[in-house]
Design an enzyme around this catalytic site. Structure first.
Site, short mmCIF file in Angstrom:
data_model
loop_
_atom_site.label_atom_id
_atom_site.label_comp_id
_atom_site.label_asym_id
_atom_site.label_seq_id
_atom_site.Cartn_x
_atom_site.Cartn_y
_atom_site.Cartn_z
N HIS A 56 0.81 -1.23 0.00
CA HIS A 56 0.00 0.00 0.00
C HIS A 56 0.83 1.26 0.00
O HIS A 56 1.91 1.36 0.60
CB HIS A 56 -1.02 -0.01 1.14
CG HIS A 56 -0.48 -0.04 2.53
ND1 HIS A 56 -0.14 1.11 3.21
CD2 HIS A 56 -0.25 -1.06 3.39
CE1 HIS A 56 0.27 0.80 4.43
NE2 HIS A 56 0.23 -0.52 4.56
N ASP A 179 6.05 0.87 7.00
CA ASP A 179 4.68 0.48 6.66
C ASP A 179 4.10 1.57 5.76
O ASP A 179 3.66 2.61 6.25
CB ASP A 179 3.88 0.35 7.96
CG ASP A 179 2.45 -0.07 7.76
OD1 ASP A 179 2.09 -0.48 6.66
OD2 ASP A 179 1.68 0.04 8.74
N GLU A 213 -5.23 1.83 2.47
CA GLU A 213 -5.17 0.57 3.22
C GLU A 213 -5.37 0.79 4.70
O GLU A 213 -6.03 0.00 5.39
CB GLU A 213 -3.82 -0.12 2.97
CG GLU A 213 -3.73 -1.54 3.52
CD GLU A 213 -3.33 -1.61 5.00
OE1 GLU A 213 -3.56 -2.65 5.64
OE2 GLU A 213 -2.80 -0.60 5.53
N GLU A 214 -4.81 1.87 5.23
CA GLU A 214 -4.83 2.11 6.67
C GLU A 214 -6.21 2.45 7.20
O GLU A 214 -6.42 2.48 8.41
CB GLU A 214 -3.86 3.24 7.03
CG GLU A 214 -2.39 2.93 6.76
CD GLU A 214 -1.81 1.90 7.71
OE1 GLU A 214 -2.55 1.36 8.55
OE2 GLU A 214 -0.60 1.63 7.60
N GLU A 236 3.50 -6.77 3.62
CA GLU A 236 3.27 -5.90 4.78
C GLU A 236 4.45 -5.93 5.73
O GLU A 236 5.36 -6.75 5.60
CB GLU A 236 2.01 -6.36 5.54
CG GLU A 236 0.72 -5.71 5.09
CD GLU A 236 0.64 -4.24 5.53
OE1 GLU A 236 1.58 -3.76 6.20
OE2 GLU A 236 -0.36 -3.59 5.20
N HIS A 317 3.74 0.62 13.38
CA HIS A 317 2.93 1.82 13.56
C HIS A 317 3.59 2.84 14.48
O HIS A 317 2.92 3.72 15.03
CB HIS A 317 1.51 1.49 14.06
CG HIS A 317 0.59 1.05 12.96
ND1 HIS A 317 -0.77 1.22 13.01
CD2 HIS A 317 0.84 0.47 11.77
CE1 HIS A 317 -1.32 0.75 11.90
NE2 HIS A 317 -0.34 0.28 11.14
#
Length: 343
Positions: A56, A179, A213-214, A236, A317
């Site tokens: 993503h 990410d 995506e998030e 990922e 994250h």
């Protein structure tokens, strides 16, 4: 890492990826969801067993919720994270006409219970976790100046470019937004390997750089629903935690389930077999508080089959850390898997 790509505003990241992808694949286009798609023809072209591979484009970010009379900006998160994940400091407000810098702040630590919002976050006093209600952006500008820049409720706010430097130490690299920039790099590397070494996949492969995506795997679900194929594999970051028996110095993390779906066992087993065959010490994992493009697509019926291939990552994250070899390892597993599929 320095290019901003908040959910729903991934244009700049997409342009970089298109520039790198176009010479490596047979066709490229941008679909109605804003996904960048690259098609690599397989040895056996066409058919429903084509594979969609996603990484993503978007990053965790923030939205302007409101602007106070003094020019202070209040925020709400765009994706799942907390102020502590980003840390206090400079942020970029991506206005329609200008990008302005501000500072995400809590306020002075040298305060008492009279400053309730600050006091309640102190470990030796209120002992509440720092949350979005506690912080704000000091802009140093009037509401009129912010309006002139095109900053209003709904404006995306990102960690400022000054905090997005890649740090290299020992066998590891660290940065915000591995990410999913690290997985994007792995997908581009896989495309380059296929092109330069002539390692065509067994079946057509759609390399999809997805949007949003998030906030629910929106771009990935759209691509899974509209592109040919029966399988989507999400690339990922994968949490490296004792809870899952995974480590940042181990091999690729292969997901068997997450919060949304059980990944197809035959796909996960095949990925483990490929990684093991390459001597990469794969790490099988049953993940909890985790979602991906593939699990969203599987859960909402946009794909028949789903798989998850992750780079083992410390502090997902947050300020994320991966091993230097994680990106090439992911690319190698993907290329090998695509060559073997359905043969």
């Amino acid at each position: 890492m320095s290019t901003y790509g908040p959910c729903g505003q991934e244009d700049d990241v997409r342009r970089v990826c298109l520039r790198e992808l176009e010479p490596l694949v047979d066709e490229t286009w941008i679909d109605e969801a804003g996904n960048l798609v690259g098609l690599v023809h397989g040895v056996e072209r066409g058919g429903r067993v084509a594979t969609r591979v996603t990484a993503h484009l978007d990053e965790l970010s923030m939205l302007v919720k409101r602007i106070e009379d003094d020019g202070t900006v209040r925020l709400t998160p765009l994706g799942t994270m907390y102020p502590g994940n980003f840390g206090l400091g400079p942020v970029a407000m991506l206005g329609d006409r200008a990008t302005l810098c501000g500072v995400l702040t809590l306020g002075s630590e040298h305060t008492t219970k009279e400053s309730q919002r600050i006091w309640e976050t102190k470990p030796d006093q209120g002992d509440k976790a720092l949350d979005w209600l506690h912080v704000y952006v000091f802009t140093g500008r009037t509401p009129e100046e912010l309006s002139d820049a095109g900053i209003r409720p709904g404006t995306r706010v990102c960690v400022d470019r000054t905090k997005r430097t890649l740090v290299e130490f020992g066998d590891y690299v660290g940065s915000y937004f591995m990410d999913d920039r690290a997985a994007i790099t792995a997908l581009l590397r896989a495309a380059r390997t296929i092109r330069e070494e002539g390692r065509r996949p067994a079946r057509d492969a759609y390399l999809v750089f997805t949007t949003n995506e998030e906030v629910g795997g929106i771009g990935g679900s759209y691509a899974s629903r509209t592109l040919p194929g029966d399988l989507v594999i999400a690339l990922e970051v994968g949490p490296s935690e004792p809870e899952y028996g995974t480590t940042v110095h181990g091999g690729p993390v292969i997901g068997y389930s997450d919060a949304l779906c059980a990944y197809d066992k035959d796909v996960a087993d095949a990925l483990v077999d490929v990684a093991g065959g390459l001597g990469l010490s794969p790490q099988a994992a049953v993940l909890g508080a985790f979602e991906s493009d593939a699990s969203h697509a599987k859960a909402n019926g946009s794909t028949a089959k789903a798989g998850l291939l992750c780079l083992p990552t410390l502090s997902t994250h947050g300020y994320e850390v991966i091993a230097r070899q994680a990106v090439p390892a992911m690319a190698d597993v993907l290329v090998d898997y695509l060559q073997r599929r359905d043969r």
